[in-house]
Scaffold this active site. Structure first.
Site, PDB file in Angstrom:
ATOM      1  N   CYS A 144       0.876  -1.165   0.000  1.00  0.00           N
ATOM      2  CA  CYS A 144       0.000   0.000   0.000  1.00  0.00           C
ATOM      3  C   CYS A 144       0.914   1.216   0.000  1.00  0.00           C
ATOM      4  O   CYS A 144       2.117   1.091  -0.236  1.00  0.00           O
ATOM      5  CB  CYS A 144      -0.950  -0.007   1.199  1.00  0.00           C
ATOM      6  SG  CYS A 144      -0.132   0.255   2.789  1.00  0.00           S
ATOM      7  N   GLN A 145       0.392   2.404   0.257  1.00  0.00           N
ATOM      8  CA  GLN A 145       1.230   3.598   0.146  1.00  0.00           C
ATOM      9  C   GLN A 145       2.073   3.860   1.381  1.00  0.00           C
ATOM     10  O   GLN A 145       3.236   4.231   1.290  1.00  0.00           O
ATOM     11  CB  GLN A 145       0.357   4.817  -0.154  1.00  0.00           C
ATOM     12  CG  GLN A 145       1.125   6.002  -0.734  1.00  0.00           C
ATOM     13  CD  GLN A 145       1.731   5.702  -2.093  1.00  0.00           C
ATOM     14  OE1 GLN A 145       1.177   4.934  -2.873  1.00  0.00           O
ATOM     15  NE2 GLN A 145       2.879   6.284  -2.390  1.00  0.00           N
TER      16      GLN A 145
END
Length: 235
Positions: A144-145
């Site tokens: 994910c980020q």
């Protein structure tokens, strides 16, 4: 002591760890079974492997790990690793009940405006969607980020039977350009940047450059700088 039977302790349990009991085997070869006992929070669970970007790259190229991107659609479209699977842990919340409308309005006027973040809710079909594309025996690198959603996703998949799971510590924002082959309009580490905060960042960068140039000009060309100041209108 005489009169007290010596005994051996045997632990028996079912394979799902749901019900367990104790058996005492006495010297008279009689078995005394204890009451069934429930074991809570007891089982065999795999541990999520947290790796840095370089280690993650090796897992993909040498370890046969598939990449599962759990970010929302907007960040995924800005940049993602080539040939990855995309199943968002959170999806855009388009519910129209009164409470959701109020929350969405507040969100869009603050976080959505400044950071470009969509108003989302938990994807209740996340595990089912992953299972429809990947088997529990698959080796998964979840990304994910920032690293938070991937950790939550790994916990859900681990509980669903996935045992070979790894996450990138701090997420894709810590990945250097060129580490992974990627697609999109920006670099992987910048996919989370959007909204007015990016414009503010560009303005700050321009102002910083102007101030540095002015300082250098005054430092190396003091006479010319003084003349320019004299030409400036006085208040």
């Amino acid at each position: 002591m005489a009169g007290i039977a010596t005994c051996a302790l045997t632990l028996s349990s079912r394979s799902n760890f749901g019900t367990s009991w104790l058996e005492f085997d006495t010297h008279h070869r009689r078995t005394i079974r204890g009451k069934p006992k429930r074991w809570r929070n007891f089982g065999i669970r795999a541990e999520v492997n947290f790796v840095n970007p370089d280690e993650a790259k090796k897992l993909v190229t040498d370890g046969g790990y598939a990449v599962l991107d759990v970010r929302d659609k907007t960040q995924y479209e800005r940049a993602h690793i080539k040939s990855c699977y995309h199943v968002p842990l959170f999806i855009e919340n388009q519910d129209n009940d009164f409470g959701t409308i109020i929350k969405r309005t507040v969100h869009n006027n603050f976080s959505g405006l400044f950071f470009g973040l969509p108003f989302t809710k938990l994807n209740d079909k996340f595990v089912d969607s992953v299972q429809s594309q990947l088997s529990p025996q698959s080796k998964l690198l979840i990304v994910c980020q920032e690293g938070l959603r991937s950790t939550a996703a790994a916990t859900k998949l681990e509980a669903a039977g996935f045992k070979n799971v790894a996450c990138v510590t701090s997420g894709l924002q810590s990945v250097k350009p060129g580490t992974f082959d990627s697609e999109g309009s920006t670099e992987l580490q910048d996919a989370g940047k959007a909204g007015l905060i990016t414009i503010q960042g560009k303005i700050s960068a321009v102002l910083g450059t102007v101030l540095v140039c002015a300082y250098l000009f005054i430092t190396f060309f003091p006479e010319q700088a003084e003349k320019l100041l004299q030409l400036a209108p006085s208040s």
